[in-house]
Enzyme design. Structure first.
Site, PDB file in Angstrom:
ATOM      1  CE  LYS B 201      -3.979   2.391   0.495  1.00  0.00           C
ATOM      2  NZ  LYS B 201      -4.737   2.386  -0.614  1.00  0.00           N
ATOM      3  CD  GLU B 275      14.558   2.341   4.593  1.00  0.00           C
ATOM      4  OE1 GLU B 275      15.550   2.989   3.953  1.00  0.00           O
ATOM      5  OE2 GLU B 275      13.835   1.907   3.790  1.00  0.00           O
ATOM      6  CG  ASN B 290      17.630  -0.169   4.193  1.00  0.00           C
ATOM      7  OD1 ASN B 290      17.349   1.076   4.524  1.00  0.00           O
ATOM      8  ND2 ASN B 290      17.210  -0.672   3.041  1.00  0.00           N
ATOM      9  NE  ARG B 292      21.795   0.411   1.660  1.00  0.00           N
ATOM     10  CZ  ARG B 292      20.465   0.198   1.185  1.00  0.00           C
ATOM     11  NH1 ARG B 292      20.028  -0.859   1.027  1.00  0.00           N
ATOM     12  NH2 ARG B 292      19.870   1.485   1.248  1.00  0.00           N
ATOM     13  NE  ARG B 338      21.030   9.970  -0.261  1.00  0.00           N
ATOM     14  CZ  ARG B 338      20.556   8.675  -0.188  1.00  0.00           C
ATOM     15  NH1 ARG B 338      20.734   8.394  -1.699  1.00  0.00           N
ATOM     16  NH2 ARG B 338      20.400   7.968   0.665  1.00  0.00           N
TER      17      ARG B 338
END
Lengths: 167, 497
Positions: B201, B275, B290, B292, B338
């Site tokens: 969703k 997350e 995640n 990593r 970024r």
């Protein structure tokens, strides 16, 4: 008086430069001339004042382009004449008969071939760069005249990929 | 302790890992594809080895080549960075079988959490709320239609492997579905070598909040607080900050505990990020782990003072965590932007090309993690990230002002970047107010252009450098004492290249 024509984001700007004593009078398109004084220049860096306000620009030129960065905002201006010389096919892009890649990348999918009938908005091919896909869509209803590349080919920005014929 | 490390990645994160190795006295080996031969990390590493052609499958995703190279150079460990093989359990397993230390969790834990569908199942069993959606991979068109019948539109197509928004597509109605699933599969296949996708969703205007966790091999798990990563374009983060303006202390405590539970439930070790999506009513849902080091890890480093890559290397070396939860107290506020090679005026299209000149910003509280230099050619083969700019300040407002100042002094000539756009995001009244949600860019920045004043000034600068400016020329000619300056006044860096 010298006139420069710079192309930015598809629009041409006429910049007129007139040398005066110790300064220039510079106008953009049909605007009022602005008094510009050079404060200092060194490789890549140019300080000038405009209406008394000091401005520091980072700049360089090459390949018919002017690269300018002011306060983090950067611009790449193409000289109009070199644009016309370098990519004659581009003119047709707006006319709707040639579909070009908007970015350099790889042709990952070709969905049409010569003789195919296409509708407005139909996806003709997919270009991928930096792992992002971009769908090239037909701007017109027509017939595919020619696909100039094959899947897997590397293409440049503004390079014509598919030629169409309106019906 | 790891003696010699092979870095199976490229760009700024390879540079970041090299730095951590130097500090710990670990020898390091870089790898590169033919097109990356003259890249920054190749220059910085103790030694570098070419591992193949530019397409990722032939180089950075080529497990055989990477394992073989590790053995050939006599390295005892591999750091996978982020992206590429970082979350690939097969790769971790290959390392284990070859007796190579994989800097990350075990292949078993990776298989569990690196696969988002498997992770959803595990978390559901542990009693953690997950985003409504499929808990198995979609195979046929029918699978997706059935899920949608329950969820309703809009939904997200997500790749089961990997992250970074690759393979993700939002679907708002029936007629977009097939194309979105097909595109998601292609992108996922290209980026991660696996085309599995599922549906979730899509929650509008949510906050994306993640918790950094460290877990050693002896059962100790600590969290290093959150990162707010709501400002995204194409489901990829653009601006991150910590602490999150959306969390109360109570919510922060609660989410931190759930994050640790998630890590423990998965039998996860090393650095990982849990997350969450936080909806407008402060409900939080587990999104994914995640597995990593994250792109945005520096903001946590700046507020906690803990070097995450160093911790990764220590944990992988079998050291015990010396940190305790009570001992971790973040200080101040950090923001990361970024720096991407992309054009914010045309839907963030990638803009590869040559960086003709680069000037990175400096100043109090400023950090630049960069993978590029003047003269570097940005290739269309890989992710568009060039660098990350991070600022720390005692308060959110100080950090915000610092990073804006730094962005204004960040010069990248030759290619289009997101810098000007980022300044306007950070100056937006909604950002100032801390109202950062996942639709921020589409809602507040639609049709963004540089302002007219900036364009006018730039056009004038362009005219000046184009003019035969006698004064400027003379000044430069007089100063032309080095061979570099003799190349010409404004043609520097563009001439013979």
């Amino acid at each position: 008086m010298v006139e420069y024509r710079f192309v930015y984001a598809g629009k041409t700007y006429r910049v007129n430069v007139e040398a005066a004593t110790g300064s220039w009078l510079i106008s953009i398109d049909d605007g009022e001339p602005l008094e510009v004084k050079l404060i200092s220049s060194s490789p890549y860096c140019l300080s000038f004042s405009m209406g008394g306000r000091p401005i520091t620009a980072y700049a360089l030129q090459g390949d018919g382009r002017r690269y300018i960065s002011i306060d983090g905002e950067s611009f790449s201006f193409e000289l109009e004449k070199s644009r016309a010389r370098r990519a004659p096919g581009v003119a047709a892009q707006g006319g709707g008969n040639v579909v070009s890649s908007p970015m350099p990348g790889f042709l990952v999918k070709v969905l049409v071939s010569g003789g195919d009938k296409v509708e407005v908005g139909q996806t003709l091919a997919i270009v991928e760069a930096m792992k992002m896909e971009n769908e090239l869509k037909s701007p017109i209803k027509g017939i595919v005249k020619r696909v100039k590349f094959e899947e897997g080919n590397q293409v440049d920005a503004l390079q014509p990929i598919v030629e169409l014929e309106a019906v | 302790m790891i003696r010699k490390l092979l870095i199976a990645n490229r760009g700024e994160i390879a540079v970041r890992i090299i730095r951590a190795c130097r500090e710990l006295g670990i020898q390091m080996v870089g790898v590169y594809s033919t097109i990356d031969k003259s890249s920054l990390w190749v220059r910085l590493a103790d030694e570098s080895v070419c591992i193949g052609e530019p397409p990722p499958g032939e180089s950075y995703l080529n497990m055989d080549r990477i394992i073989e190279t590790t053995q050939k150079v006599g390295a005892d460990a591999i750091h996978p960075g982020y992206g590429f093989l970082a979350e690939n359990p097969d790769f971790a397993q290959r390392c284990e079988e070859a007796g190579i230390t994989f800097v990350g969790p075990t292949s078993k834990a990776l298989r569990l959490v690196g696969d988002k569908v498997a992770a959803r199942q595990t978390m559901q069993r542990a009693g953690i709320s997950i985003i409504p959606g499929m808990t198995v991979v979609g195979k046929k068109a029918e699978d997706f239609r059935q899920a949608i019948a329950k969820l309703g539109y809009p939904v997200l197509v997500k790749a089961s492997l990997g992250g970074g928004g690759k393979g993700m597509r939002i679907v708002r109605d029936e007629k977009e579905l097939d194309m979105a699933v097909a595109a998601g599969r292609r992108e996922a296949k290209f980026a991660f070598g696996d085309e599995s996708v599922y549906l979730e969703k899509y929650i509008e205007e949510s906050h994306h909040v993640e918790f950094q966790v460290l877990a050693d091999e002896f059962g100790r798990v600590v969290h290093l607080f959150e990162r707010e990563c709501s400002i995204q374009r194409r489901y990829q983060k653009v601006v991150e900050e910590t602490p999150s303006p959306a969390l109360t202390d109570e919510l922060r405590r609660e989410m931190g505990e759930v994050a640790k539970l998630a890590i423990k439930s998965a039998g996860y070790t090393n650095a990982g990020t849990v997350e969450f999506l936080l909806d407008q009513e402060d409900n939080f849902f587990f999104l994914e782990i995640n597995a990593r080091i994250q792109v945005e890890h520096p903001i946590t480093e700046l507020t906690t003072g803990i070097d995450l890559v160093r911790q990764q290397l220590l944990i992988a070396s079998g050291e015990r965590l010396t940190l305790s939860q009570e001992g971790i107290s973040p200080r101040g506020h950090a923001i990361e932007t970024r720096i991407y090679a992309e054009d914010p005026t045309s839907d963030f299209l990638p803009s590869p090309g040559k960086i003709r000149w680069l000037k990175e910003p400096q100043g109090p509280g400023i950090r630049v993690d960069s993978g590029v230099y003047s003269g570097y050619e940005v290739t269309p083969h890989y992710d568009p990230i060039l660098a990350k700019l991070i600022a720390w300040g005692k308060t959110r407002e100080i950090a915000r002002r610092r990073i804006i100042q730094a962005l204004k002094g960040y010069v990248i000539l030759g290619i289009t970047t997101s810098i000007g756009f980022l300044i306007d995001v950070l100056e937006h009244s909604q950002f100032v107010a801390g109202k950062t949600h996942t639709n921020f860019i589409s809602k507040n920045m639609k049709g963004w252009r540089p302002n007219d004043q900036a364009l006018t000034e730039a056009l004038i600068a362009a005219a000046i450098v184009s003019s035969e400016a006698p004064a400027a020329t003379k000044v430069l000619a007089a100063q032309a004492t080095s061979p570099w300056q003799e190349l010409g006044k404004w043609e520097m860096g563009s001439g013979g290249i």
